[in-house]
Write an enzyme that holds these catalytic residues in place. Structure first.
Site, PDB file in Angstrom:
ATOM      1  N   HIS A 161      43.091  36.344  21.096  1.00 20.76           N
ATOM      2  CA  HIS A 161      43.890  37.548  21.351  1.00 20.76           C
ATOM      3  C   HIS A 161      43.014  38.767  21.026  1.00 20.76           C
ATOM      4  CE1 HIS A 161      47.946  35.360  20.588  1.00 20.76           C
ATOM      5  NE2 HIS A 161      47.965  35.782  21.838  1.00 20.76           N
ATOM      6  N   CYS A 248      49.776  38.393  13.189  1.00 19.40           N
ATOM      7  CA  CYS A 248      50.706  37.589  13.983  1.00 19.40           C
ATOM      8  C   CYS A 248      52.031  37.331  13.285  1.00 19.40           C
ATOM      9  CB  CYS A 248      50.116  36.222  14.299  1.00 19.40           C
ATOM     10  SG  CYS A 248      48.362  36.161  14.483  1.00 19.40           S
TER      11      CYS A 248
HETATM   12  C1  CIR Z   1      49.695  30.181  19.386  1.00 19.66           C
HETATM   13  O1  CIR Z   1      48.769  29.506  19.871  1.00 19.66           O
HETATM   14  O2  CIR Z   1      50.412  30.880  20.083  1.00 19.66           O
HETATM   15  C2  CIR Z   1      49.926  30.121  17.881  1.00 19.66           C
HETATM   16  N1  CIR Z   1      49.565  28.843  17.395  1.00 19.66           N
HETATM   17  C3  CIR Z   1      49.156  31.197  17.181  1.00 19.66           C
HETATM   18  C4  CIR Z   1      49.585  32.579  17.573  1.00 19.66           C
HETATM   19  C5  CIR Z   1      48.801  33.631  16.895  1.00 19.66           C
HETATM   20  N2  CIR Z   1      49.296  34.911  17.255  1.00 19.66           N
HETATM   21  C6  CIR Z   1      48.560  36.003  17.300  1.00 19.66           C
HETATM   22  O3  CIR Z   1      47.334  35.957  17.167  1.00 19.66           O
HETATM   23  N3  CIR Z   1      49.193  37.135  17.573  1.00 19.66           N
END
Ligand code: CIR
Length: 253
Positions: A161, A248
């Site tokens: 991201h 996140c």
């Molecule tokens: C995913 O792959 O969507 C989750 N395991 C981790 C999300 C992390 N979110 C972020 O960096 N905003």
């Protein structure tokens, strides 16, 4: 100043979250403790923490940041790019309706994860990633511009991201790693450069004067202290195992 932060407890299914990290399965009990420490740290920064109940149907739903963009003028419900996560937005929509009169939406074939959106005062940077496509990024840009914000779209080369590798503190101070260190779009900022071997520390959060960073990244920590920031360190090992970082885990308003 942030006054409210939304977080979501993790369910037992958290250990089955999406991951590319190759660090093994998270330990649920440890993760719950780390999440509780995160909530406490936020409280010490002076915000009211809204703690949503866990949802076992969505292993990754503790990563609330991906479901919405919250700003001073509007909130936008995203359209998460991972199929297993897309339904998380329903719950968040209900929650944000209590904070905002009207909600905007990323729709149709446009996908967008909140992790790809960085706010720097009135300017937003929107990453194009495996989760956020051009249609989704353009929809968000149009919505933000309608509210008087500026927005730039940033194609990502390697980061998962956008905010995996960049964070804004205050006073033009930007924390950058990897592809963002010499990026043309960010050349006007004062940069705190995170070394490649500490890349995970680039996902830190600035909350009311404090910088919250993951524990165990000494060089990054020293750089922030040298810039005069009070630093709060949090153990994040179990979230790192499922590609999650500090930003996140919350929506900060
Ligand atoms: C995913 O792959 O969507 C989750 N395991 C981790 C999300 C992390 N979110 C972020 O960096 N905003």
């Amino acid at each position: 100043m942030f006054t409210h932060v939304i977080v979501k407890k993790l369910g037992k299914s958290f250990v089955n979250g999406l991951t590319t990290a190759n660090l093994g399965k998270p330990d649920y009990d440890k993760a719950v403790k780390q999440h509780a420490a995160y909530v406490n740290a936020l409280k010490t920064c002076g915000v009211e923490v809204v703690e949503l109940e866990a949802d076992e149907c969505y292993p990754d739903s503790t990563f609330v940041e991906d479901t919405a963009i919250v700003t001073e003028k509007c909130a936008i419900i995203t359209n998460p790019g991972a199929e297993s996560r897309n339904g998380e937005i329903k719950n968040m929509e209900g929650v944000l309706e209590t904070f905002y009169e009207e909600l905007e939406h990323i729709q149709g074939s446009g996908t967008l994860d909140g992790g790809d959106v960085l706010q720097v005062n009135d300017h937003f940077y929107i990453g194009l990633s495996d989760r956020t496509n051009k249609d989704g990024a353009l929809q968000l840009k149009n919505i933000l511009e309608k509210y008087g914000y500026k927005a730039d779209i940033v194609p990502l080369k390697a980061f998962f991201h956008l905010k995996t590798g960049i964070a804004y503190l205050d006073n033009q101070n930007l924390v950058v790693a990897g592809e963002f260190v010499d990026h043309e779009l960010f050349k006007g900022f004062e940069k705190i450069v995170v070394d490649d071997d500490e890349e995970y520390a680039a996902n830190c959060i600035y909350v009311n004067g404090n910088v919250i960073i993951p524990k165990g990244f000494e060089k990054a920590k020293e750089k922030m202290i040298a810039k005069g920031y009070p630093v709060i360190e949090l153990e994040m090992s179990e979230f790192q195992k499922v590609d999650g970082g500090l930003s996140c885990l919350s929506l900060r308003m």
